[in-house]
Scaffold this motif. Sequence first.
Motif, PDB file in Angstrom:
ATOM      1  N   GLN A 152       0.915  -8.036   1.568  1.00 31.25           N
ATOM      2  CA  GLN A 152       2.271  -8.478   1.247  1.00 31.25           C
ATOM      3  C   GLN A 152       3.229  -8.324   2.430  1.00 31.25           C
ATOM      4  O   GLN A 152       4.104  -9.175   2.621  1.00 31.25           O
ATOM      5  N   TYR A 153       3.078  -7.245   3.233  1.00 27.97           N
ATOM      6  CA  TYR A 153       4.115  -6.924   4.218  1.00 27.97           C
ATOM      7  C   TYR A 153       3.621  -6.761   5.646  1.00 27.97           C
ATOM      8  O   TYR A 153       4.416  -6.547   6.547  1.00 27.97           O
ATOM      9  N   GLY A 154       2.318  -6.824   5.872  1.00 26.85           N
ATOM     10  CA  GLY A 154       1.830  -6.802   7.241  1.00 26.85           C
ATOM     11  C   GLY A 154       1.777  -5.427   7.864  1.00 26.85           C
ATOM     12  O   GLY A 154       1.469  -4.427   7.214  1.00 26.85           O
ATOM     13  N   ASN A 155       2.098  -5.370   9.150  1.00 28.01           N
ATOM     14  CA  ASN A 155       1.930  -4.186   9.986  1.00 28.01           C
ATOM     15  C   ASN A 155       2.601  -2.941   9.410  1.00 28.01           C
ATOM     16  O   ASN A 155       3.762  -2.976   9.003  1.00 28.01           O
ATOM     17  N   GLY A 156       1.866  -1.835   9.376  1.00 27.50           N
ATOM     18  CA  GLY A 156       2.430  -0.537   9.029  1.00 27.50           C
ATOM     19  C   GLY A 156       2.414  -0.174   7.570  1.00 27.50           C
ATOM     20  O   GLY A 156       2.700   0.974   7.224  1.00 27.50           O
ATOM     21  N   ALA A 157       2.083  -1.112   6.688  1.00 27.16           N
ATOM     22  CA  ALA A 157       2.090  -0.810   5.251  1.00 27.16           C
ATOM     23  C   ALA A 157       0.735  -0.231   4.846  1.00 27.16           C
ATOM     24  O   ALA A 157       0.012  -0.814   4.042  1.00 27.16           O
ATOM     25  N   VAL A 158       0.378   0.915   5.409  1.00 28.14           N
ATOM     26  CA  VAL A 158      -0.941   1.510   5.229  1.00 28.14           C
ATOM     27  C   VAL A 158      -0.928   2.577   4.143  1.00 28.14           C
ATOM     28  O   VAL A 158      -1.707   2.535   3.190  1.00 28.14           O
ATOM     29  N   TRP A 480      -9.192  -2.788  -4.637  1.00 24.91           N
ATOM     30  CA  TRP A 480      -9.660  -2.552  -3.267  1.00 24.91           C
ATOM     31  C   TRP A 480      -8.658  -3.177  -2.319  1.00 24.91           C
ATOM     32  O   TRP A 480      -8.153  -4.271  -2.552  1.00 24.91           O
ATOM     33  N   ASN A 481      -8.370  -2.468  -1.212  1.00 26.04           N
ATOM     34  CA  ASN A 481      -7.362  -2.960  -0.280  1.00 26.04           C
ATOM     35  C   ASN A 481      -7.756  -2.612   1.145  1.00 26.04           C
ATOM     36  O   ASN A 481      -8.308  -1.538   1.402  1.00 26.04           O
ATOM     37  N   GLN A 482      -7.474  -3.519   2.057  1.00 25.63           N
ATOM     38  CA  GLN A 482      -7.560  -3.224   3.496  1.00 25.63           C
ATOM     39  C   GLN A 482      -6.209  -3.490   4.121  1.00 25.63           C
ATOM     40  O   GLN A 482      -5.639  -4.577   3.952  1.00 25.63           O
ATOM     41  N   SER A 483      -5.677  -2.489   4.842  1.00 26.03           N
ATOM     42  CA  SER A 483      -4.386  -2.613   5.510  1.00 26.03           C
ATOM     43  C   SER A 483      -4.532  -2.184   6.969  1.00 26.03           C
ATOM     44  O   SER A 483      -5.548  -1.604   7.373  1.00 26.03           O
ATOM     45  N   PHE A 484      -3.492  -2.439   7.759  1.00 27.89           N
ATOM     46  CA  PHE A 484      -3.590  -2.182   9.200  1.00 27.89           C
ATOM     47  C   PHE A 484      -2.242  -1.780   9.766  1.00 27.89           C
ATOM     48  O   PHE A 484      -1.194  -1.995   9.146  1.00 27.89           O
ATOM     49  N   GLN A 511      -5.354  -0.142  14.079  1.00 28.86           N
ATOM     50  CA  GLN A 511      -6.204   0.642  13.184  1.00 28.86           C
ATOM     51  C   GLN A 511      -6.290  -0.071  11.839  1.00 28.86           C
ATOM     52  O   GLN A 511      -5.410  -0.851  11.478  1.00 28.86           O
ATOM     53  N   THR A 512      -7.348   0.190  11.089  1.00 29.96           N
ATOM     54  CA  THR A 512      -7.496  -0.396   9.753  1.00 29.96           C
ATOM     55  C   THR A 512      -7.881   0.686   8.759  1.00 29.96           C
ATOM     56  O   THR A 512      -8.580   1.642   9.102  1.00 29.96           O
ATOM     57  N   LEU A 533      -6.021   7.377  -8.913  1.00 32.56           N
ATOM     58  CA  LEU A 533      -6.965   8.053  -8.039  1.00 32.56           C
ATOM     59  C   LEU A 533      -7.229   7.133  -6.855  1.00 32.56           C
ATOM     60  O   LEU A 533      -7.394   5.920  -7.028  1.00 32.56           O
ATOM     61  N   PHE A 534      -7.267   7.697  -5.650  1.00 34.06           N
ATOM     62  CA  PHE A 534      -7.440   6.859  -4.470  1.00 34.06           C
ATOM     63  C   PHE A 534      -8.394   7.511  -3.482  1.00 34.06           C
ATOM     64  O   PHE A 534      -8.530   8.735  -3.434  1.00 34.06           O
ATOM     65  N   GLN A 535      -9.053   6.685  -2.702  1.00 34.36           N
ATOM     66  CA  GLN A 535      -9.873   7.132  -1.585  1.00 34.36           C
ATOM     67  C   GLN A 535      -9.797   6.077  -0.504  1.00 34.36           C
ATOM     68  O   GLN A 535     -10.020   4.891  -0.756  1.00 34.36           O
ATOM     69  N   SER A 536      -9.466   6.501   0.716  1.00 37.47           N
ATOM     70  CA  SER A 536      -9.346   5.558   1.821  1.00 37.47           C
ATOM     71  C   SER A 536     -10.119   6.071   3.031  1.00 37.47           C
ATOM     72  O   SER A 536     -10.345   7.275   3.178  1.00 37.47           O
ATOM     73  N   LEU A 537     -10.503   5.139   3.880  1.00 35.45           N
ATOM     74  CA  LEU A 537     -11.190   5.463   5.128  1.00 35.45           C
ATOM     75  C   LEU A 537     -10.501   4.689   6.238  1.00 35.45           C
ATOM     76  O   LEU A 537     -10.394   3.460   6.173  1.00 35.45           O
ATOM     77  N   THR A 538     -10.019   5.415   7.257  1.00 36.63           N
ATOM     78  CA  THR A 538      -9.292   4.799   8.364  1.00 36.63           C
ATOM     79  C   THR A 538     -10.167   4.791   9.604  1.00 36.63           C
ATOM     80  O   THR A 538     -10.741   5.815   9.980  1.00 36.63           O
ATOM     81  N   MET A 539     -10.254   3.635  10.249  1.00 35.52           N
ATOM     82  CA  MET A 539     -11.044   3.457  11.463  1.00 35.52           C
ATOM     83  C   MET A 539     -10.128   3.135  12.625  1.00 35.52           C
ATOM     84  O   MET A 539      -9.127   2.447  12.476  1.00 35.52           O
TER      85      MET A 539
END
Length: 714
Positions: A152-158, A480-484, A511-512, A533-539
Motif C-alpha cells: 500500500q505505501y512502499g518504502n519503509g512500511a516494514v 502473508w506479506n513481503q515488505s521492504f 532489505q526485505t 500472531l506474527f512471525q517475520s524474517l528479514t534478509m
Amino acid sequence: MKQRFSNKQCTSALVAALLSSVIPFQNAVAQTPNSGPTLIVSGSRFEENLNEVPANVKVITRDEIANSSSNNIPEVLSQIGGLNVRGSSLGQLSLDATVDMGGYGVTANSNTLILIDGQRLNPIDSLGVNWQSIPIDSIERIEIVQGGASVQYGNGAVGGVINIITNGGKTNLNQASVSYGSFNTLINNAILRNTVDKTTIQLTANTSNTGGWRQNSAANAYSFDGKITQDLGGINKVYADAYYSYTNAQSPGGVLGQVGQGNTQAAKFNNIGSQNTNTTSGIRGGAIYGINTNWTFEADASYGNRSLAYSAPYYNSADSLIHSFGSTYAGGPTNTNAESWDMTFTPRARGNFGDWGTTVVGYDFNQARQNGSNAYGALSQQAILALQNQPYGYYGDLLNNSQSAKIINQSLYIVSRIPITSSVEASGGFRRQVQNASTTDTNIASPNGTVNASQSYSANAGDIALNYSSSKRQKLYVKWNQSFRFPNIDEFWGFDPNTNNRIFSGILQPQTSQTYQIGGEWSLNKFKVSTSLFQSLTMNEIRYNPATYYNTNDPNNISRKGVILDSTSTLFGKLTLSAGGTYQNTAYTNGPYSGSGIGLAPNLLLNARANYWLNNQWSFGGVVNYVSEQRYDASPTVSNSLSMMPAYTVADVFTSYRTGKWETRLTIKNVGNASYSTYGGYGFVSLPGGTGRSSYYYFPSDPRAYYLTAKYSF
C-alpha cells in the motif's frame, strides 16, 4: 574523540495495569464496541470498513486524544496505542521520540512508516519524524496498522504504519487550552474549525516550552497548520493544507554507566551548550472524485522544506582535540547544517466490479534532495592544516566537510479484494518500486578528493490474505506479506576507526521482510478484543556495525515473532477499562550470531487504562505502561555478554472537572517517580582531554511531573 554512540544514533536511528480512554459518560454509547462499523483509509488507501481489512488495526479517536493525559503525539501512541516509544526527552515535549513496531531496535525510525493524511513524514535521512509539526488538536484520528504494508505505501512500511488523519469532520469546533507544569513547562493548543455552506476552514496551532529537568535540556516548539476543504457533492471534495513548525532543543547527551548510575541531571561534558534547531514548512493538497458509480479517483501531492542546525561549542576548545599517534587531531565539528526538500505525487483509482470485488491501482512518485555541511573551530583547523598528507591525516587543505544526496522513487501497485462467499473474502496486492540514488561527498580526510556515487535498486512487495467476517462485529484473517525498505542517505557512510572521519561505505541494497500473520477481532455486548500472531524474517537488514564502523546489509537473517493483544470493556457502566500487550522475540537465525538478540527490542510490553465517570462533571483516570528488560544497543558480538537495561513501569493519573464550556484537569505523570531509561547503549565514548574508552551509556527519562490544564470551548 567524538562519541561513537552519537554517530550511531545519527546513522542508525539518532498489558496488565490501568489506562484511560476518558470518554465522557454521557457519550459512552457512541464509543462502545457495539457502535457502527469504523471506516479507515490505511488498509487500501481508500476508505473501507475496518472489519473487512485483513490486518491488526487500531483506531485512536479524537475524543480519546482530547480526554487523555497525553501532551503530544508520541505520548498518545504510547499510552493509548500501547506502542514502544523511546527517546532522550520523553515526558515533556518528546521531540526526538522513536516509535518501534515489531522489535527493530535502533533502526525503528526507518522501519515504522509515519503518515499524515496518507502522505509520508519520514525524512530521507535516519533522523526521526518532526512530531511537533502536527498540532495535536488538528488530529481527527490515528490509524495504527501492525505489520508490513509496503504494497500500500512502499518504502519503509516494514514493521507497521501510523496514519495521522487531519481530514476530519465538518462539525464546528472552536477550542483553546493551556497547560502549565513541572520544569516550567507551558503548552498551549488551539483549534478553530468552521463550515460555511460546503467549505470547511480549520486552523490549529501549538506552542510548547520547557526548562527541562536535566542540565542543558530546555526546549521550545511552535507549529501552525491551516486547511481548507471544499465539498463538491457526494464523495467529491478537494483540500489544501499549509504548515509551519519550529523547534529548538538543547542536547544534554547521555549519562555514562549503566541505567541508574552517574548524575542523571548533569549534561555530558561535551554536550554543554549544544543545541538543535529544526524548521519545517510546506503545502499539501488532494482531491477525491467519483467518476461514476463504479470508479473513484484520488490524488495527493505535497512539497516540503526542512532546515536543520546543530551546534556543539565544546569542539572549539583545546580539550576537544584528539592526541594519538604522536600528533594532535581535530575533534568534532562545531556546527552541522542540513537543508532538504521533498515532493510527492500519488494518484490512484478504485474500481468496483460487483461480484468480482474491488481493485485499487496507483502510482507513487517521490523526489528528495539534501545538502549538508559541517565546520570546525579555529583550533581544529590548525590541527587539520598541520597534518596535511600525513598517515591518518587530512588532505586537500579542506577545513570543512560537505555532502549532498538526491533520491527519486517511482512505483506502481495494485490491491484487489475478491469475495468468495458472503462471509469470506480473499485479497492480495503487488508493488514494484525503483529508487535512483546519487551522492557527492567532500571530506577533509579523503585522499581521493570528492567522491561521487550513484546506484539504482528495485524492490518488490506483495501480500495475500483471507478474511472471514461472520458479522459486523467480528473477523478472522490469515495473511502473508513481503515488505521492504531502502537505505537512508546517511547510511551510505561509515567512519574511519583511526581518524573517526566519515568514509563512503556504498549505496546499500534494500532489505526485505516476509511476515506471516493470523489474527482477529471480536465484539460481544460491551466487550471488544483483538489479537494477532506474527512471525517475520528479514534478509539483508540495513544495520550499523560498531565492530567495523560501517553501515552494511547484514548477511545474517533476523527473525521476529510474537503475539499482540488489545481489549476494551464498558461492562461496568461508568467505568471503562482497556488492556493489552505485546510479547515478541527478535534474534539472529543463522551465522556467527545465531540465537543472539538485538538491542532496544524488549520482549514484553504491557499497557492498561481506566476511566471512571463519577457524574457529568467529575472523572478520574489513569494509565500504566510496563516495558521488560532489554539489551543495550551494541554490536551483536558483545550484546549477549552485556548487562541488560532494567524493566520499568510508568503510571500517570489524572482527574477532570467540567462545567459549562470549561474543563480543568490535573495530571500527575510518572506518579511513582520511577527512575528508568528507554534508550541505552554500549560503545566507544569520548572523555575529557580528547581521550575515550568503551562504556555503557543511557538517556534518563523524566521524574514525576505535575500539570494543570484549562480548556475552553467557544
